[in-house]
Design a protein around this motif. Sequence first.
Motif, PDB file in Angstrom:
ATOM      1  N   LEU A  33       3.246  -8.689   2.769  1.00 12.46           N
ATOM      2  CA  LEU A  33       3.167  -7.362   3.393  1.00 12.46           C
ATOM      3  C   LEU A  33       4.562  -6.758   3.340  1.00 12.46           C
ATOM      4  CD1 LEU A  33       1.186  -8.387   6.603  1.00 12.46           C
ATOM      5  CD2 LEU A  33       0.279  -7.087   4.686  1.00 12.46           C
ATOM      6  N   PRO A  34       4.701  -5.467   3.599  1.00 12.16           N
ATOM      7  CA  PRO A  34       6.053  -4.912   3.674  1.00 12.16           C
ATOM      8  C   PRO A  34       6.871  -5.626   4.761  1.00 12.16           C
ATOM      9  CG  PRO A  34       4.450  -3.147   3.565  1.00 12.16           C
ATOM     10  CD  PRO A  34       3.684  -4.427   3.738  1.00 12.16           C
ATOM     11  N   GLY A  35       7.983  -6.197   4.374  1.00 13.90           N
ATOM     12  CA  GLY A  35       8.840  -6.905   5.316  1.00 13.90           C
ATOM     13  C   GLY A  35       8.460  -8.357   5.547  1.00 13.90           C
ATOM     14  N   VAL A  36       7.465  -8.893   4.818  1.00 12.92           N
ATOM     15  CA  VAL A  36       7.041 -10.297   4.979  1.00 12.92           C
ATOM     16  C   VAL A  36       6.978 -10.946   3.604  1.00 12.92           C
ATOM     17  CG1 VAL A  36       5.240 -11.854   5.799  1.00 12.92           C
ATOM     18  CG2 VAL A  36       5.659  -9.715   7.000  1.00 12.92           C
ATOM     19  N   ARG A  37       7.674 -12.081   3.452  1.00 11.65           N
ATOM     20  CA  ARG A  37       7.683 -12.800   2.183  1.00 11.65           C
ATOM     21  C   ARG A  37       7.286 -14.252   2.390  1.00 11.65           C
ATOM     22  NH1 ARG A  37       9.288 -11.133  -1.991  1.00 11.65           N
ATOM     23  NH2 ARG A  37      10.801  -9.724  -2.784  1.00 11.65           N
ATOM     24  N   LEU A  38       6.559 -14.791   1.432  1.00  9.91           N
ATOM     25  CA  LEU A  38       6.216 -16.210   1.389  1.00  9.91           C
ATOM     26  C   LEU A  38       7.064 -16.830   0.294  1.00  9.91           C
ATOM     27  CD1 LEU A  38       4.452 -18.642   2.183  1.00  9.91           C
ATOM     28  CD2 LEU A  38       2.828 -17.874   0.438  1.00  9.91           C
ATOM     29  N   ASN A  39       7.887 -17.811   0.648  1.00  8.79           N
ATOM     30  CA  ASN A  39       8.794 -18.467  -0.286  1.00  8.79           C
ATOM     31  C   ASN A  39       8.313 -19.898  -0.494  1.00  8.79           C
ATOM     32  OD1 ASN A  39      10.733 -16.198  -0.076  1.00  8.79           O
ATOM     33  ND2 ASN A  39      10.927 -16.963   2.001  1.00  8.79           N
ATOM     34  N   ILE A  40       8.176 -20.301  -1.745  1.00  2.96           N
ATOM     35  CA  ILE A  40       7.690 -21.640  -2.070  1.00  2.96           C
ATOM     36  C   ILE A  40       8.696 -22.315  -2.989  1.00  2.96           C
ATOM     37  CG2 ILE A  40       5.828 -22.952  -3.153  1.00  2.96           C
ATOM     38  CD1 ILE A  40       3.998 -20.574  -2.550  1.00  2.96           C
ATOM     39  N   ASN A  41       9.022 -23.580  -2.676  1.00  5.77           N
ATOM     40  CA  ASN A  41       9.826 -24.372  -3.595  1.00  5.77           C
ATOM     41  C   ASN A  41       9.172 -25.745  -3.752  1.00  5.77           C
ATOM     42  OD1 ASN A  41      10.785 -26.165  -1.583  1.00  5.77           O
ATOM     43  ND2 ASN A  41      12.456 -24.800  -1.092  1.00  5.77           N
ATOM     44  N   LYS A  87       9.631 -28.711  -2.455  1.00  2.00           N
ATOM     45  CA  LYS A  87       9.408 -29.591  -1.302  1.00  2.00           C
ATOM     46  C   LYS A  87       8.855 -28.908  -0.062  1.00  2.00           C
ATOM     47  CE  LYS A  87      12.921 -32.947  -2.530  1.00  2.00           C
ATOM     48  NZ  LYS A  87      14.062 -33.713  -2.066  1.00  2.00           N
ATOM     49  N   SER A  88       8.923 -27.585   0.024  1.00  2.00           N
ATOM     50  CA  SER A  88       8.490 -26.917   1.254  1.00  2.00           C
ATOM     51  C   SER A  88       8.127 -25.470   0.974  1.00  2.00           C
ATOM     52  CB  SER A  88       9.597 -26.983   2.309  1.00  2.00           C
ATOM     53  OG  SER A  88      10.709 -26.224   1.899  1.00  2.00           O
ATOM     54  N   TRP A  89       7.718 -24.778   2.029  1.00  2.00           N
ATOM     55  CA  TRP A  89       7.430 -23.350   1.966  1.00  2.00           C
ATOM     56  C   TRP A  89       7.985 -22.713   3.224  1.00  2.00           C
ATOM     57  CZ3 TRP A  89       4.498 -21.572   5.962  1.00  2.00           C
ATOM     58  CH2 TRP A  89       3.744 -22.516   6.648  1.00  2.00           C
ATOM     59  N   SER A  90       8.183 -21.405   3.190  1.00  2.00           N
ATOM     60  CA  SER A  90       8.699 -20.699   4.361  1.00  2.00           C
ATOM     61  C   SER A  90       8.198 -19.265   4.355  1.00  2.00           C
ATOM     62  CB  SER A  90      10.226 -20.722   4.382  1.00  2.00           C
ATOM     63  OG  SER A  90      10.750 -20.021   3.278  1.00  2.00           O
ATOM     64  N   VAL A  91       8.253 -18.654   5.529  1.00  2.00           N
ATOM     65  CA  VAL A  91       7.878 -17.258   5.701  1.00  2.00           C
ATOM     66  C   VAL A  91       9.099 -16.525   6.245  1.00  2.00           C
ATOM     67  CG1 VAL A  91       6.375 -15.658   6.922  1.00  2.00           C
ATOM     68  CG2 VAL A  91       5.468 -17.832   6.118  1.00  2.00           C
ATOM     69  N   THR A  92       9.457 -15.432   5.590  1.00  2.00           N
ATOM     70  CA  THR A  92      10.591 -14.614   6.004  1.00  2.00           C
ATOM     71  C   THR A  92      10.089 -13.247   6.427  1.00  2.00           C
ATOM     72  OG1 THR A  92      12.047 -15.756   4.453  1.00  2.00           O
ATOM     73  CG2 THR A  92      12.797 -13.630   5.279  1.00  2.00           C
ATOM     74  N   THR A  93      10.538 -12.800   7.609  1.00  2.00           N
ATOM     75  CA  THR A  93      10.194 -11.464   8.087  1.00  2.00           C
ATOM     76  C   THR A  93      11.480 -10.673   8.273  1.00  2.00           C
ATOM     77  OG1 THR A  93      10.216 -12.204  10.385  1.00  2.00           O
ATOM     78  CG2 THR A  93       8.097 -12.218   9.265  1.00  2.00           C
ATOM     79  N   GLY A  94      11.397  -9.375   8.076  1.00  2.00           N
ATOM     80  CA  GLY A  94      12.557  -8.505   8.225  1.00  2.00           C
ATOM     81  C   GLY A  94      12.945  -7.926   6.886  1.00  2.00           C
TER      82      GLY A  94
END
Length: 67
Positions: free
Chosen positions: A12-20, A22-29
């Motif tokens: 979504l605008p301002g929300v990213r899903l990051n995958i590598n 060994k793990s995953w993360s969610v970034t907002t802002g």
Amino acid sequence: MPLTFRKSFRILPGVRLNINKKSWSVTTGGKKGPRHTHSSTGRRTTSMDLPGPFGWRRTHTARGRND
């Protein structure tokens, strides 16, 4: 030089899903203002770009979590 895997998807605008590998993360802002990242390994990071070559980052890792 070892090969690495990292992929980032805009959900979504301002929300990213990051995958590598060994793990995953969610970034907002966004670029202006603070960014909050929550990782599947228990790491929480708050960061913000400041004027000039400066930046600010604070990281908290949950205890008792095996990586």
